[in-house]
Structure formats: structure tokens, C-alpha cells
Design an enzyme around this catalytic site. Structure first.
Site, mmCIF file in Angstrom:
data_model
loop_
_atom_site.group_PDB
_atom_site.id
_atom_site.type_symbol
_atom_site.label_atom_id
_atom_site.label_comp_id
_atom_site.label_asym_id
_atom_site.label_seq_id
_atom_site.Cartn_x
_atom_site.Cartn_y
_atom_site.Cartn_z
ATOM 1 C CG ASP A 160 33.653 33.907 24.246
ATOM 2 O OD1 ASP A 160 32.916 34.635 23.386
ATOM 3 O OD2 ASP A 160 33.964 32.839 23.426
ATOM 4 C CG HIS A 188 33.992 32.063 19.927
ATOM 5 N ND1 HIS A 188 33.950 33.111 20.880
ATOM 6 C CD2 HIS A 188 34.342 33.007 18.771
ATOM 7 C CE1 HIS A 188 34.181 34.244 20.180
ATOM 8 N NE2 HIS A 188 34.195 34.278 18.952
HETATM 9 N N1 LIG Z 1 37.647 33.444 18.848
HETATM 10 C C1 LIG Z 1 37.511 34.718 19.326
HETATM 11 O O1 LIG Z 1 37.193 34.971 20.186
HETATM 12 C C2 LIG Z 1 37.540 35.619 17.956
HETATM 13 C C3 LIG Z 1 37.632 35.401 16.789
HETATM 14 N N2 LIG Z 1 37.777 36.578 15.901
HETATM 15 C C4 LIG Z 1 38.102 36.155 14.531
HETATM 16 O O2 LIG Z 1 39.505 36.372 14.112
HETATM 17 C C5 LIG Z 1 39.565 36.321 12.621
HETATM 18 C C6 LIG Z 1 40.678 37.498 12.485
HETATM 19 O O3 LIG Z 1 39.982 38.796 12.875
HETATM 20 P P1 LIG Z 1 40.813 40.274 12.358
HETATM 21 O O4 LIG Z 1 42.080 40.160 12.601
HETATM 22 O O5 LIG Z 1 39.761 41.122 12.776
HETATM 23 O O6 LIG Z 1 40.286 40.005 10.793
HETATM 24 P P2 LIG Z 1 41.176 40.718 9.587
HETATM 25 O O7 LIG Z 1 40.340 40.367 8.485
HETATM 26 O O8 LIG Z 1 41.492 42.224 10.020
HETATM 27 O O9 LIG Z 1 42.471 39.963 9.414
HETATM 28 C C7 LIG Z 1 42.604 38.571 8.967
HETATM 29 C C8 LIG Z 1 43.908 38.374 8.315
HETATM 30 O O10 LIG Z 1 44.020 36.981 7.849
HETATM 31 C C9 LIG Z 1 44.761 36.876 6.581
HETATM 32 N N3 LIG Z 1 44.472 35.784 5.883
HETATM 33 C C10 LIG Z 1 43.338 35.404 5.107
HETATM 34 N N4 LIG Z 1 43.526 34.070 4.765
HETATM 35 C C11 LIG Z 1 44.662 33.571 5.085
HETATM 36 C C12 LIG Z 1 45.348 32.631 5.139
HETATM 37 N N5 LIG Z 1 45.215 31.656 4.406
HETATM 38 N N6 LIG Z 1 46.943 32.447 5.609
HETATM 39 C C13 LIG Z 1 47.243 33.414 6.333
HETATM 40 N N7 LIG Z 1 46.425 34.649 6.545
HETATM 41 C C14 LIG Z 1 45.241 34.864 5.977
HETATM 42 C C15 LIG Z 1 44.110 38.205 5.897
HETATM 43 O O11 LIG Z 1 44.844 38.664 4.598
HETATM 44 C C16 LIG Z 1 43.943 39.067 7.033
HETATM 45 O O12 LIG Z 1 45.193 40.181 6.940
HETATM 46 C C17 LIG Z 1 38.295 36.315 12.331
HETATM 47 O O13 LIG Z 1 37.986 35.339 11.642
HETATM 48 C C18 LIG Z 1 37.491 36.962 13.239
HETATM 49 O O14 LIG Z 1 36.084 36.389 13.162
HETATM 50 C C19 LIG Z 1 37.786 37.730 16.372
HETATM 51 C C20 LIG Z 1 37.618 38.151 17.314
HETATM 52 C C21 LIG Z 1 37.346 37.063 18.446
HETATM 53 O O1 LIG Z 2 32.305 37.910 15.447
HETATM 54 C C1 LIG Z 2 33.178 38.081 15.117
HETATM 55 O O2 LIG Z 2 33.843 37.918 14.168
HETATM 56 C C2 LIG Z 2 34.090 38.663 16.517
HETATM 57 C C3 LIG Z 2 34.076 37.564 17.328
HETATM 58 O O3 LIG Z 2 34.230 36.303 17.206
HETATM 59 C C4 LIG Z 2 33.892 38.120 18.954
HETATM 60 O O4 LIG Z 2 34.139 39.505 18.796
HETATM 61 O O5 LIG Z 2 33.574 37.306 19.862
#
Ligand SMILES: NC(=O)C1=CN([C@@H]2O[C@H](COP(=O)(O)OP(=O)(O)OC[C@H]3O[C@@H](n4cnc5c(N)ncnc54)[C@H](O)[C@@H]3O)[C@@H](O)[C@H]2O)C=CC1
Ligand SMILES: O=C([O-])CC(=O)C(=O)O
Length: 329
Positions: A160, A188
Site C-alpha cells: 500500500d 491492509h
Molecule cells: N498484504 C498484502 O499486501 C497482500 C496480501 N496478499 C495475500 O497473500 C496471499 C497469497 O497470495 P498468492 O500467492 O497470490 O495466493 P496463491 O493462492 O497463489 O498461493 C497461496 C499458496 O498458499 C498455500 N497454502 C495454503 N494453505 C497453506 C498452509 N496451511 N501452509 C502452507 N501453505 C499453504 C497454497 O497451497 C498456495 O500454494 C493471499 O492471502 C493474498 O490475499 C496478496 C497481495 C498483497
Molecule cells: O486482495 C488481495 O487478495 C490482494 C491484496 O491484498 C492486494 O493486492 O492488496
């Protein structure tokens, strides 16, 4: 001099953020160009094969700093000796899922991970929670790790922060390098508050340079706060490379310090500063030095900012009440 490798645990390693993150960690961008690392990848059992594929590619990069990769579906193994933990894997919200269901499903992930960190991580463990809802997931993990100092659990609002830097640079015809002291407050989520009242653009007060409260309220703030949704709409998938980049920035700043005269935004346990109830994991302006962070004190919060900080903090309190009700903290 040969340095001891730093153990970096990444959860959700086979996911899209994991794929954008691991190569940068292994190349030295997380901790510094002279710090060797060992990677510990945690995944759920069905995704272990995909994690192995990523590990094969990491091997094929022959990164001089990468001194080993271990893959596991057991948090007790993956967090063993961890110095830095990036909790990326989370349960995404699916159709028909209420917020309470999402918090409960993530409780099933972050509580055992917190317990494993408590039992097995190194004494200097630093935790960054990326998986959403990041602030409250961090609270759940922290509550499950009573022997780890509470301030070691942080949540990511650096994406952000970075988004806000670019929007402000575009508006003012400057570059991100010209901008200092920008702040993300709160959660967030769409209630977060990107604050430019203390920021500077090439040394001048950003709010005065912009001089356009309508743009601030109706353009800048919603653009930054809803950027995640806009990326999903455009890309058909959530932010991955920019999220990985922000995770790198967050940990790099925490470990290596902020520049003089500048600060960054981190989701951290509140000490009561700026009226944010103690213990909530909320985003603040922080400076970092020697692996520790401090909340920037003494900023004047005007009425415009106060209302928006309060709204985001209220949402965090509601999330805390919900996970308390579920017995997760
Ligand atoms: N704080 C922030 O600014 C942001 C947060 N996010 C969040 O990050 C997270 C991950 O995003 P992506 O990589 O795109 O998702 P994704 O779905 O591509 O990958 C998530 C991975 O986590 C694994 N997973 C699920 N449960 C698990 C567990 N208990 N232990 C270990 N691994 C586990 C899944 O198998 C999958 O490979 C989401 O919750 C998304 O909303 C995404 C963008 C920004
Ligand atoms: O909304 C989502 O899963 C991704 C996210 O947190 C972001 O891009 O800030």
C-alpha cells in the site's frame, strides 16, 4: 569472513507470490548482497510437488548465496531454526464465504504456524504476515506464540505504501525517489488510510504541493485502498510480483534500517500511540535501526486524518473481536 546462513521460512511457497519471491530472496535482495540464506518452504501436501518444481528452478539459478532448500508440509519442520518467516500462504475468500468463515479458515492456518514458531524458531525470529486478512492473521499467529516477543509479528502494508508513493509521484510530476515520509495507517484493507500530510515531495510538504483535497479524498485514497481489487479485475489474478516486492522491501528495511529523514509503513502491534488500542496490529509510520523498529512520534493528526485512521482501526477492532469470539486469540 564466512557468515552463518540465515534461515528464511516461506509459507505458500508454491503460490503465485511465492514464485515471485523466492528467487529474489535467494539472490540476496531480502537481507543484503553478502548474506547467505537457507530456504525452508512450507506448503500443504497437495502442493509439495509444485514446491519441488520451484526448488529445482532455484537450484538451476546457481545463486551463490543460496546454501540449501528444504520443503515440508509440517510447520514444526519448516519453522525449525527460522530467523525470518514470511507467512504468505492463506485461505482466499471464495464465493459465498462470509468474513467470519474466512477468519476461521485462516485461524486453522495461522494458529498452528504460530505454535510451531513458538516451539521451534530461532530466538531472533522476525515474522511478516502477507496472507490476508494480514493484520488479523498476524494477531492470531502472535497469540499462539507467547514466548516470542510480540513486536516480532508484523503485517504487510508496504505494498500500500509503495502504491501510494507512485500515485503521489504521478500527481506531482515527481519521482518516487523525491517522496519521503508517507504513511499508511490502519488495516491492509479498503479502510486503510494513506496519509500525505507529513509527506514531502522534493523537500516540500506534499499536501501543500498537491493542494487539492477533492483529489485526495476522491481519487488518491480510493485508488490506493482499492488497488488490489483493480489488479484482480485487470489481471484476473491478485497482485503477485508487486506483493513479493513489498515483502522484500518490508524485511530489508526492518533488518537493514531506514534512511535518515525518512520512514516506512509496517503493520505492527500498537503500543497505544495515536489512539490506536494497544495490541492491535495496525499500520504506523516507523523508522528502523539495528533490526528494531520505532513508531514515529509527535505527528499532528488533523481532522481529515483522524476520522480515517479511526475508521480503519474500528475495523481492526471488529476483526479482533471476531477472532476472539472464535477462540483464536
Ligand atoms: N498484504 C498484502 O499486501 C497482500 C496480501 N496478499 C495475500 O497473500 C496471499 C497469497 O497470495 P498468492 O500467492 O497470490 O495466493 P496463491 O493462492 O497463489 O498461493 C497461496 C499458496 O498458499 C498455500 N497454502 C495454503 N494453505 C497453506 C498452509 N496451511 N501452509 C502452507 N501453505 C499453504 C497454497 O497451497 C498456495 O500454494 C493471499 O492471502 C493474498 O490475499 C496478496 C497481495 C498483497
Ligand atoms: O486482495 C488481495 O487478495 C490482494 C491484496 O491484498 C492486494 O493486492 O492488496
Amino acid at each position: 569472513m564466512t557468515r552463518t546462513p540465515v534461515n528464511v521460512t516461506v509459507t505458500g511457497a508454491a503460490g503465485q507470490i511465492g514464485y515471485a519471491l523466492l528467487f529474489r530472496i535467494a539472490s540476496g535482495q531480502l537481507l543484503g548482497p553478502d548474506v547467505p540464506v537457507k530456504l525452508r518452504l512450507l506448503e500443504i501436501t497437495p502442493a509439495l510437488k509444485a514446491a519441488e518444481g520451484t526448488a529445482m528452478e532455484l537450484d538451476d539459478c546457481a545463486f551463490p548465496l543460496l546454501q540449501g532448500i528444504e520443503i515440508s508440509d509440517d510447520p514444526n519442520v519448516a519453522f525449525d531454526g527460522a530467523n525470518v518467516a514470511l507467512l504468505v500462504g492463506a485461505r482466499p475468500r471464495t464465493k459465498g464465504m462470509e468474513r467470519g468463515d474466512l477468519l476461521e479458515a485462516n485461524g486453522g492456518i495461522f494458529k498452528p504456524q504460530g505454535q510451531a514458531i513458538n516451539a521451534h524458531a530461532a530466538d531472533d525470529i522476525k515474522v511478516l504476515v502477507v496472507g490476508n486478512p494480514a493484520n488479523t492473521n498476524a494477531l492470531i499467529a502472535q497469540a499462539a506464540a507467547p514466548d516470542v516477543p510480540a513486536e516480532r509479528f508484523t503485517a504487510m502494508t508496504r505494498l500500500d505504501h509503495n502504491r501510494a508513493l507512485t500515485q503521489l509521484a504521478k500527481k506531482t510530476g515527481s519521482t518516487v525517489a523525491d517522496i519521503k515520509r508517507l504513511t499508511i495507517w490502519g488495516n491492509h484493507s479498503a479502510t486503510q488510510y494513506p496519509d500525505i500530510f507529513h509527506a514531502t515531495v522534493a523537500g516540500k510538504n506534499a499536501a501543500e504541493v498537491v493542494n487539492d483535497e477533492k483529489w485526495l479524498a476522491e481519487d488518491f485514497i480510493p485508488t490506493v485502498a482499492k488497488r488490489g481489487a483493480a489488479i484482480i479485475e485487470a489481471r484476473g489474478a491478485s497482485s503477485a510480483a508487486s506483493a513479493a516486492n513489498a515483502a522484500i522491501d518490508h524485511v530489508y528495511s526492518w533488518v537493514n534500517g531506514t534512511a535518515d529523514g525518512d520512514w516506512v509503513s509496517m503493520g505492527i502491534p500498537s503500543d497505544g500511540s495515536y489512539g490506536v488500542p494497544e495490541g492491535l496490529i495496525s499500520s504506523f509510520p516507523v523508522t528502523t535501526k539495528d533490526g528494531k523498529y520505532d513508531i514515529v512520534q509527535g505527528l499532528d493528526i488533523n481532522e481529515f486524518s483522524r476520522a480515517r485512521i479511526d475508521a480503519s482501526v474500528k475495523e481492526l477492532e471488529e476483526e479482533r473481536e471476531a477472532v476472539r469470539g472464535l477462540g483464536l486469540i
